[in-house]
Design an enzyme around this catalytic site. Sequence first.
Site, PDB file in Angstrom:
ATOM      1  NE  ARG A  48      -0.447   1.580   3.546  1.00 16.96           N
ATOM      2  CZ  ARG A  48       0.793   2.440   4.097  1.00 16.96           C
ATOM      3  NH1 ARG A  48       1.810   1.716   4.027  1.00 16.96           N
ATOM      4  NH2 ARG A  48       0.825   3.556   3.662  1.00 16.96           N
ATOM      5  N   GLY A  49       0.368   2.371  -0.250  1.00 13.51           N
ATOM      6  CA  GLY A  49       0.988   3.769  -0.197  1.00 13.51           C
ATOM      7  C   GLY A  49       1.309   3.960  -1.673  1.00 13.51           C
ATOM      8  NE  ARG A  89      -6.035   0.642  -2.112  1.00 16.80           N
ATOM      9  CZ  ARG A  89      -5.672   1.276  -1.050  1.00 16.80           C
ATOM     10  NH1 ARG A  89      -4.307   0.946  -0.709  1.00 16.80           N
ATOM     11  NH2 ARG A  89      -6.233   2.240  -0.221  1.00 16.80           N
ATOM     12  CD  GLN A 193      -3.579   2.691   6.589  1.00 16.82           C
ATOM     13  OE1 GLN A 193      -4.351   2.865   7.549  1.00 16.82           O
ATOM     14  NE2 GLN A 193      -4.223   2.312   5.373  1.00 16.82           N
ATOM     15  CG  ASP A 234      -3.012   7.935  -1.523  1.00 17.66           C
ATOM     16  OD1 ASP A 234      -2.958   8.483  -0.486  1.00 17.66           O
ATOM     17  OD2 ASP A 234      -2.739   6.625  -1.820  1.00 17.66           O
TER      18      ASP A 234
END
Length: 346
Positions: A48-49, A89, A193, A234
């Site tokens: 993720r990230g 995503r 997170q 993001d």
Amino acid sequence: MTNDVRTLEWTGDGLRLLDQTVLPGRVEYVVARDVGTLVDAIRRLVVRGAPALGVAGAFGVAVAVRQAEREGWDGAALDAAIARVRGARPTAVNLAAGVDRVLPFAGKGADAVAAEAQALLDEDVRGNRAIGALGADWILNRVGDRPLRVLTHCNAGALATAGWGTALGVVRELHGRGRVELVYADETRPLLQGARLTAWELDRAGIPCVVQADAAAPSTILRGLADVAVIGADRIAANGDTANKIGSLGVALACQSAGIPLVVAAPWSTVDLAIAGGDAIPIEERPAGEVLTWGGTRTAPERVTAFNPAFDVTPARLVTALVTETGVLEVSAGATPAAAGGRLRG
Ligand code: MRU
């Protein structure tokens, strides 16, 4: 991060991912040798990230090409598999950009794709180092050259990138210069997170930190307990509107109210000049169960459902500085990625 733990690594026939769903309790890996495993890992936040998703997307094409070679897929099956990776995503533009970057190599085989993906990984680490140095310079110049109290939200560290980190890259650089008094790490509901990953990274690096509930952040800022907030992104629209983990907007509003800078640290690859403003950024909505349960136990009444947007959009007017690997834009003062694009793309 020390080199004993790698967020992503190509094994020659698959992508090895540090499983971020079980940190900090366990250090385990998921090896994706097929597209189904990789897409599932991306959706579950094993990886993720935004920058890490970009690298995962690039290696994901190598995984797909390798699987196509193994299983004798035709071109349409390969295209469909790559599209699944690309769309796993929606908010972080880096995922699609990582896939698109290596697509021209798909016809040359999995090794050629993996080599280009590796180049992206190496560039990401180099870029993070540059972001760290530029961000630290800007902050010390703006806020004062002294040990600082830094607030961050979610995890924009080595785990969210190919290594080092964006927002945490800035924090690591400040710490290296002896300029970190304390980091407030917002816990980051609902998947934690901040509490699980940011605190883990900072602790390993010997950087003093406390975890606080997301809801504490505006109060911490307005009480004068933080000197600067540094977050990742993001997707950044052409006008500077910035999508980041849900809760970032509250941090930004508090920073404006308290008169402290909100610094967004992100590689230029997170800028999406095709999107004019934040309204057009797709916001991922995640399963209701992430909000309605705690540790596997239902916490909300059975008939109640949830609204679970994973990201919010901070308007450009609240972004004091956008730090990329090629320069700093003072966005709330009127500098936009669109106007600076040619200069900052590097
Ligand atoms: O849902 P996540 O954990 O992928 O969200 C991550 C973030 O919002 C990060 O702040 C962002 O991707 C920047 S990472 C350098």
